[in-house]
Design a protein around this motif. Structure first.
Motif, PDB file in Angstrom:
ATOM      1  N   UNK A 158       5.791  -8.376  11.091  1.00  0.00           N
ATOM      2  CA  UNK A 158       7.044  -8.182  10.365  1.00  0.00           C
ATOM      3  C   UNK A 158       6.798  -8.113   8.860  1.00  0.00           C
ATOM      4  N   UNK A 159       5.932  -8.991   8.363  1.00  0.00           N
ATOM      5  CA  UNK A 159       5.655  -9.010   6.919  1.00  0.00           C
ATOM      6  C   UNK A 159       5.044  -7.680   6.476  1.00  0.00           C
ATOM      7  N   UNK A 160       4.134  -7.130   7.290  1.00  0.00           N
ATOM      8  CA  UNK A 160       3.518  -5.842   6.955  1.00  0.00           C
ATOM      9  C   UNK A 160       4.554  -4.733   6.982  1.00  0.00           C
ATOM     10  N   UNK A 161       5.357  -4.697   8.037  1.00  0.00           N
ATOM     11  CA  UNK A 161       6.322  -3.620   8.216  1.00  0.00           C
ATOM     12  C   UNK A 161       7.404  -3.659   7.134  1.00  0.00           C
ATOM     13  N   UNK A 162       8.061  -4.795   6.989  1.00  0.00           N
ATOM     14  CA  UNK A 162       9.156  -4.852   6.030  1.00  0.00           C
ATOM     15  C   UNK A 162       8.654  -4.838   4.587  1.00  0.00           C
ATOM     16  N   UNK A 163       7.480  -5.426   4.336  1.00  0.00           N
ATOM     17  CA  UNK A 163       6.918  -5.380   2.996  1.00  0.00           C
ATOM     18  C   UNK A 163       6.626  -3.951   2.573  1.00  0.00           C
ATOM     19  N   UNK A 164       5.997  -3.172   3.468  1.00  0.00           N
ATOM     20  CA  UNK A 164       5.727  -1.775   3.163  1.00  0.00           C
ATOM     21  C   UNK A 164       6.980  -0.912   3.261  1.00  0.00           C
ATOM     22  N   UNK A 165       8.006  -1.447   3.883  1.00  0.00           N
ATOM     23  CA  UNK A 165       9.298  -0.763   3.900  1.00  0.00           C
ATOM     24  C   UNK A 165      10.138  -1.051   2.668  1.00  0.00           C
ATOM     25  N   UNK A 166       9.523  -1.697   1.674  1.00  0.00           N
ATOM     26  CA  UNK A 166      10.157  -1.975   0.386  1.00  0.00           C
ATOM     27  C   UNK A 166      11.362  -2.908   0.516  1.00  0.00           C
ATOM     28  N   UNK A 167      11.177  -3.925   1.364  1.00  0.00           N
ATOM     29  CA  UNK A 167      12.162  -4.989   1.507  1.00  0.00           C
ATOM     30  C   UNK A 167      11.650  -6.222   0.763  1.00  0.00           C
ATOM     31  N   UNK A 168      12.503  -6.834  -0.019  1.00  0.00           N
ATOM     32  CA  UNK A 168      12.144  -8.004  -0.818  1.00  0.00           C
ATOM     33  C   UNK A 168      12.582  -9.259  -0.071  1.00  0.00           C
ATOM     34  N   UNK A 169      11.640 -10.148   0.302  1.00  0.00           N
ATOM     35  CA  UNK A 169      12.021 -11.351   1.061  1.00  0.00           C
ATOM     36  C   UNK A 169      12.917 -12.273   0.252  1.00  0.00           C
ATOM     37  N   UNK A 170      14.088 -12.535   0.788  1.00  0.00           N
ATOM     38  CA  UNK A 170      15.122 -13.286   0.080  1.00  0.00           C
ATOM     39  C   UNK A 170      15.519 -14.512   0.887  1.00  0.00           C
ATOM     40  N   UNK A 171      15.612 -15.643   0.222  1.00  0.00           N
ATOM     41  CA  UNK A 171      16.011 -16.881   0.894  1.00  0.00           C
ATOM     42  C   UNK A 171      17.517 -17.033   0.740  1.00  0.00           C
ATOM     43  N   UNK A 172      18.242 -16.830   1.822  1.00  0.00           N
ATOM     44  CA  UNK A 172      19.701 -16.931   1.759  1.00  0.00           C
ATOM     45  C   UNK A 172      20.119 -18.364   1.449  1.00  0.00           C
ATOM     46  N   UNK A 173      21.038 -18.491   0.524  1.00  0.00           N
ATOM     47  CA  UNK A 173      21.505 -19.807   0.117  1.00  0.00           C
ATOM     48  C   UNK A 173      20.816 -20.343  -1.118  1.00  0.00           C
ATOM     49  N   UNK A 174      19.773 -19.643  -1.604  1.00  0.00           N
ATOM     50  CA  UNK A 174      19.035 -20.110  -2.783  1.00  0.00           C
ATOM     51  C   UNK A 174      19.612 -19.592  -4.099  1.00  0.00           C
ATOM     52  N   UNK A 194       0.837  -1.179   0.000  1.00  0.00           N
ATOM     53  CA  UNK A 194       0.000   0.000   0.000  1.00  0.00           C
ATOM     54  C   UNK A 194       0.883   1.244   0.000  1.00  0.00           C
ATOM     55  N   UNK A 195       0.650   2.137  -0.948  1.00  0.00           N
ATOM     56  CA  UNK A 195       1.519   3.307  -1.089  1.00  0.00           C
ATOM     57  C   UNK A 195       1.523   4.170   0.166  1.00  0.00           C
ATOM     58  N   UNK A 196       0.326   4.389   0.747  1.00  0.00           N
ATOM     59  CA  UNK A 196       0.251   5.217   1.952  1.00  0.00           C
ATOM     60  C   UNK A 196       0.978   4.547   3.113  1.00  0.00           C
ATOM     61  N   UNK A 197       0.791   3.245   3.242  1.00  0.00           N
ATOM     62  CA  UNK A 197       1.479   2.519   4.311  1.00  0.00           C
ATOM     63  C   UNK A 197       2.991   2.579   4.108  1.00  0.00           C
ATOM     64  N   UNK A 198       3.438   2.459   2.857  1.00  0.00           N
ATOM     65  CA  UNK A 198       4.869   2.552   2.578  1.00  0.00           C
ATOM     66  C   UNK A 198       5.416   3.922   2.933  1.00  0.00           C
ATOM     67  N   UNK A 199       4.667   4.960   2.594  1.00  0.00           N
ATOM     68  CA  UNK A 199       5.104   6.311   2.921  1.00  0.00           C
ATOM     69  C   UNK A 199       5.273   6.484   4.425  1.00  0.00           C
ATOM     70  N   UNK A 200       4.331   5.938   5.179  1.00  0.00           N
ATOM     71  CA  UNK A 200       4.394   6.053   6.641  1.00  0.00           C
ATOM     72  C   UNK A 200       5.571   5.253   7.198  1.00  0.00           C
ATOM     73  N   UNK A 201       5.696   3.994   6.754  1.00  0.00           N
ATOM     74  CA  UNK A 201       6.772   3.140   7.272  1.00  0.00           C
ATOM     75  C   UNK A 201       8.141   3.726   6.926  1.00  0.00           C
ATOM     76  N   UNK A 202       8.340   4.097   5.661  1.00  0.00           N
ATOM     77  CA  UNK A 202       9.636   4.609   5.236  1.00  0.00           C
ATOM     78  C   UNK A 202       9.961   5.943   5.900  1.00  0.00           C
ATOM     79  N   UNK A 203       8.974   6.833   5.923  1.00  0.00           N
ATOM     80  CA  UNK A 203       9.202   8.165   6.480  1.00  0.00           C
ATOM     81  C   UNK A 203       9.434   8.158   7.974  1.00  0.00           C
TER      82      UNK A 203
END
Length: 252
Positions: free
Chosen positions: A95-111, A2-11
């Motif tokens: 965590x999924x809501x916060x980091x997802x709206x913080x524009x973090x891409x879930x990455x599987x280390x070792x893949x 959500x753009x508004x949620x991202x703006x809030x989380x990032x800002x």
């Protein structure tokens, strides 16, 4: 997302980290105008990759809190996308809501480099977005400041973007003193100095790509050689930073 949620989380995250860093003795951003100019003025279809060494758990968002304007901190379009460990950052709905709206891409280390997270990062670059990477793939706060070998993910991003990205190298020092990895995660900003060195944009990587493609290199060879090229540039930047700081100590 959500753009508004991202703006809030990032800002708000950026704002809180700005206040946290204000407790340091000094926060110095060298060449800050280069970062602001690229973030604010690059063409809308021009992808950007920033790369930096990784020395603490507060490097991101610390780098951006110190180097971006308030206006850009609250604008998702002017903020980075970055890859983050799925097994740490996406373990529950909050965590999924916060980091997802913080524009973090879930990455599987070792893949490896052929995973959905890297595909998604390439998609964002093809939209003209900004992707940040810590190419070492892990935190390294050795006092020698030597870099771990870079992972090939950054090479794949550069090679498979439809338009060759601009690449902006960043070298950081001091965040490991503020939040030392491997010890109790207790912030210690008071009396500390943090320095962020913004390099000049690397716009000639297309020459490297063209040469490799003319040699009929395999994709793996291209990823490897592009990654190695960037690693060598970052190592040289690190040496320049260390020499500069050593010279300043002698003068003082």
């Amino acid at each position: 997302m959500n753009r508004w949620a991202s703006s809030i989380v990032l800002g708000l995250t950026g704002g809180m980290v700005k206040m946290f860093l204000s407790c340091c003795k000094r926060v110095i951003v060298h060449n800050k105008q280069v970062m602001e100019k690229i973030i604010s003025e690059r063409p809308s279809d021009q992808p950007l990759i920033t790369i930096s060494n990784h020395i603490s758990t507060v490097d991101d968002p610390g780098i951006w809190a110190a180097s971006l304007s308030w206006r850009n901190l609250f604008n998702p379009d002017k903020n980075r996308w970055t890859l983050g460990a799925k097994e740490i950052m996406f373990t529950n709905p909050i965590y999924r809501w916060y980091f997802g709206n913080g524009q973090v891409i879930p990455t599987i280390r070792g893949n490896g480099v052929q995973q959905e997270a890297v595909d998604f990062a390439i998609k964002k670059l093809n939209e003209g977005k900004w992707v940040h990477m810590f190419p070492e793939g892990r935190i390294h706060n050795s006092e020698t400041f030597e870099l771990y070998p870079f992972r090939w993910g950054v090479g794949r991003l550069v090679d498979e973007s439809k338009k060759t990205p601009w690449i902006l190298p960043i070298y950081i020092r001091g965040f490991n003193d503020v939040m030392n990895h491997g010890k109790a995660f207790i912030p210690r900003p008071f009396g500390k100095t943090v320095e962020i060195f913004i390099g000049e944009p690397i716009k000639d990587i297309e020459v490297v790509l063209d040469s490799l493609r003319k040699e009929s290199s395999t994709k793996q060879q291209i990823y490897s050689k592009v990654t190695s090229n960037l690693e060598q540039r970052m190592k040289e930047m690190g040496k320049q930073v260390i020499r500069r700081n050593d010279n300043q100590k002698k003068i003082s």
